[in-house]
Design a protein around this motif. Structure first.
Motif, short mmCIF file in Angstrom:
data_model
loop_
_atom_site.label_atom_id
_atom_site.label_comp_id
_atom_site.label_asym_id
_atom_site.label_seq_id
_atom_site.Cartn_x
_atom_site.Cartn_y
_atom_site.Cartn_z
N GLY A 24 0.82 -1.21 0.00
CA GLY A 24 0.00 0.00 0.00
C GLY A 24 0.85 1.25 0.00
N PHE A 25 0.21 2.39 0.22
CA PHE A 25 0.86 3.69 0.30
C PHE A 25 1.58 4.08 -0.99
N GLU A 26 0.93 3.85 -2.11
CA GLU A 26 1.48 4.28 -3.39
C GLU A 26 1.57 5.81 -3.41
N ASN A 27 2.70 6.33 -3.82
CA ASN A 27 2.92 7.78 -3.92
C ASN A 27 2.52 8.50 -2.63
N ALA A 28 2.97 8.00 -1.50
CA ALA A 28 2.60 8.57 -0.21
C ALA A 28 3.04 10.03 -0.09
N VAL A 45 0.95 13.25 4.51
CA VAL A 45 0.00 12.59 5.40
C VAL A 45 0.35 11.11 5.56
N GLY A 46 0.71 10.47 4.44
CA GLY A 46 1.06 9.06 4.49
C GLY A 46 2.40 8.81 5.15
N THR A 47 3.42 9.57 4.76
CA THR A 47 4.76 9.33 5.29
C THR A 47 4.83 9.61 6.79
N SER A 48 4.12 10.62 7.25
CA SER A 48 4.15 10.94 8.68
C SER A 48 3.52 9.82 9.50
N ARG A 49 2.46 9.21 8.98
CA ARG A 49 1.83 8.09 9.69
C ARG A 49 2.72 6.85 9.66
N LEU A 50 3.39 6.61 8.53
CA LEU A 50 4.31 5.48 8.45
C LEU A 50 5.46 5.65 9.45
N GLU A 51 5.96 6.85 9.56
CA GLU A 51 7.05 7.11 10.49
C GLU A 51 6.57 6.95 11.94
N GLN A 75 -3.65 -2.66 1.58
CA GLN A 75 -4.50 -1.48 1.49
C GLN A 75 -5.29 -1.57 0.18
N MET A 76 -6.62 -1.47 0.27
CA MET A 76 -7.45 -1.56 -0.93
C MET A 76 -8.70 -0.70 -0.79
N ASP A 77 -9.34 -0.43 -1.92
CA ASP A 77 -10.61 0.27 -1.91
C ASP A 77 -11.64 -0.56 -1.16
N ARG A 78 -12.48 0.10 -0.40
CA ARG A 78 -13.45 -0.63 0.42
C ARG A 78 -14.47 -1.41 -0.42
N ARG A 79 -14.61 -1.09 -1.70
CA ARG A 79 -15.53 -1.84 -2.55
C ARG A 79 -15.08 -3.30 -2.72
N PHE A 80 -13.78 -3.55 -2.56
CA PHE A 80 -13.26 -4.91 -2.74
C PHE A 80 -13.44 -5.79 -1.50
N VAL A 81 -13.65 -5.18 -0.34
CA VAL A 81 -13.53 -5.91 0.91
C VAL A 81 -14.51 -7.07 1.00
N ILE A 138 9.68 -3.68 8.90
CA ILE A 138 8.52 -3.40 8.04
C ILE A 138 8.98 -3.24 6.60
N GLU A 139 8.46 -4.08 5.74
CA GLU A 139 8.76 -4.01 4.31
C GLU A 139 7.47 -3.71 3.57
N ILE A 140 7.49 -2.66 2.72
CA ILE A 140 6.26 -2.21 2.06
C ILE A 140 6.41 -2.22 0.55
N ASP A 141 5.48 -2.86 -0.12
CA ASP A 141 5.34 -2.77 -1.57
C ASP A 141 4.46 -1.56 -1.86
N GLN A 142 5.07 -0.44 -2.23
CA GLN A 142 4.33 0.81 -2.40
C GLN A 142 3.84 0.98 -3.84
N THR A 143 3.10 -0.01 -4.31
CA THR A 143 2.47 0.05 -5.62
C THR A 143 0.96 0.05 -5.44
N ALA A 144 0.25 0.40 -6.51
CA ALA A 144 -1.21 0.46 -6.46
C ALA A 144 -1.79 -0.94 -6.33
N PHE A 145 -2.90 -1.05 -5.61
CA PHE A 145 -3.57 -2.34 -5.49
C PHE A 145 -4.09 -2.78 -6.84
#
Length: 453
Positions: free
Chosen positions: A48-52, A55-61, A98-104, A72-79
């Motif tokens: 998750g976190f593609e093009n963070a 807002v994203g990087t601060s939460r990751l940190e 991390q995915m769109d809630r429509r997929f859940v 923690i190893e992250i694949d930062q590509t689009a779902f």
């Protein structure tokens, strides 16, 4: 022990999910005994976190600092749905995705992700109080919660006061609960040159906000997980969209005109006075804020048939795949990333970024958590010096409290796709609303039956 404090598909992908389920526990009810510990260690593989951004990087940190002993190893590509099912089939599934809630609900129905009720309870998090009701409903399927929600971007209608004033229209006339009043205002503002639009009275963003128009007119898209696209109540929203586009040269001309907008640039549609009003998600306020001196905006809520403000929840969530090697860490990490403390760190990072941008306006953050939203608003969103922007920001904050869920279904993405197809065919005049929705229902039901086994 870690305790997290809260103040607060494509058809091919579905088919792949069905095949994989043949070797799984047998669907949503088969994974109800998943348990989670609170001791976090080892390696966490996330996707998750593609093009963070800040807002994203601060939460990751923030989360990384909370779990110093966790790698923690992250694949930062689009779902990607096909990539996800391929990973499951190959046994290389990440611990958290991390995915769109429509997929859940799709993956929940196939047993490809695990329910998270025990994840929440093991960390003393009550999801019914931690998240907006509509957001939680997006990830609730068969009486279990399957995702940790993140953002919630409510829609509202941004108004271009210059265009309204020139046409003698008041913001109160931009009222989706009063179609005749709205159409009258549109006709006053609409202008064309050479037979093509030059100023739209109202851009409904039909291709991107179809569910808002249908649900906002009293329709229903999903009932108990099944698609209900052919519900007669859904026709009203499509009929109103067609009236709006027909009053402005027709859908083809409207779409061609809006495609030409410099939406993210210095000559965007509000700077260039190309629209009188437009449906926009909250993030678009941030796009407009650098041009505060070149625009004159305010906002009105999208209103349902009863005249009350109306919004549709949408956004992303974290899920834990079945077969995750480190589900304990996945649970703790997802909850930490969406804790109030993480969101406040994000709010601080965003405020610092805006301080470096002359004239920038802080429009707040819109998360899945009402407590976090309120905290960030109180801390960072104040008087900007522009009354129009302040009123616009306030309108979006009002909108989040009036959200409804799109609905959770094993065919959620396909339902949304078929709804958009129906809208386009109606607006182009190829089908009546009744016929378009009947065709959409047939396609969505095929996907539903395949996904639900």
């Amino acid at each position: 022990m870690t305790k997290i404090r809260r103040r607060l598909v494509s058809t091919a992908a579905i088919a792949a999910a069905v095949t994989l389920t043949a070797c799984s526990s047998g669907g949503a009810t088969g994974t109800g005994d998943v348990s989670f510990g609170t001791e976090v260690s080892g390696t966490l593989n996330a996707w998750g976190f593609e093009n963070a951004d800040d807002v994203g990087t601060s939460r990751l940190e923030y989360a990384a600092d909370r779990f110093e002993g966790l790698e923690i190893e992250i694949d930062q590509t689009a779902f990607d749905a096909q990539k996800f099912t391929t990973r499951v089939a190959g046994g290389t599934v990440p611990d958290v995705v991390q995915m769109d809630r429509r997929f859940v609900a799709t993956y929940a129905s196939q047993g490809l992700i695990v329910p998270l009720d025990e994840c929440f309870s093991s960390h003393d998090v009550d999801p019914t109080s931690a998240y907006y009701e509509a957001v939680l409903a997006d990830v609730t399927y068969e009486d279990a919660v399957w995702g940790v929600p993140q953002f919630y971007q409510p829609p509202a209608i941004i108004v271009n006061n210059r265009v309204l004033d020139a046409a003698g229209v008041s913001p109160e006339e931009i009222d989706t609960s009063k179609p005749d009043v709205l159409l009258g205002a549109i006709e006053k503002m609409y202008q064309e040159e050479g037979g093509n639009p030059s100023v739209l009275g109202f851009d409904p963003v039909a291709s991107g906000q179809a569910s808002l128009w249908v649900l906002g007119a009293g329709g229903q898209l999903i009932a108990d997980g099944e698609p209900t696209l052919d519900d007669p109540a859904n026709e009203a929203g499509l009929e109103l969209l067609k009236r709006i586009t027909d009053a402005q040269g027709g859908y083809a001309k409207v779409k061609s005109f809006t495609d030409s907008f410099d939406t993210f640039g210095e000559n965007n549609q509000f700077v260039a006075d190309q629209v009188g009003a437009q449906v926009d998600a909250q993030w678009f306020v941030n796009v407009l804020s650098p041009y505060v001196d070149a625009v004159d905006i305010s906002a009105v809520p999208f209103r349902g048939p009863d005249g009350e403000p109306f919004a549709v929840a949408g956004g992303q969530a974290f899920v834990i795949p079945a077969g995750a090697k480190n589900p304990d860490a996945a649970c703790a990490w997802a909850l930490e990333l969406t804790s109030q403390e993480a969101w406040e760190a994000a709010g601080s990072a965003r405020a610092a970024t805006l301080e470096e941008t002359p004239g920038a306006i802080n429009a707040g953050l819109f998360t899945a958590s009402p407590a976090a939203d309120q905290s960030i608003r109180e801390e960072y969103v104040g008087d900007s010096g522009d009354a129009g922007f302040d009123q616009t920001i306030s309108t979006y904050y009002d909108a989040v409290a009036n959200g409804v869920t799109f609905g959770a279904s094993p065919a959620g993405q396909q339902i949304e796709t078929e709804l958009n197809n129906a809208v386009q065919s109606v607006l182009l005049g190829d089908k009546t609303p009744e016929d378009a929705l009947a065709d959409a229902q047939a396609a969505a039901m095929r996907a539903y039956e395949q996904a639900d086994g």
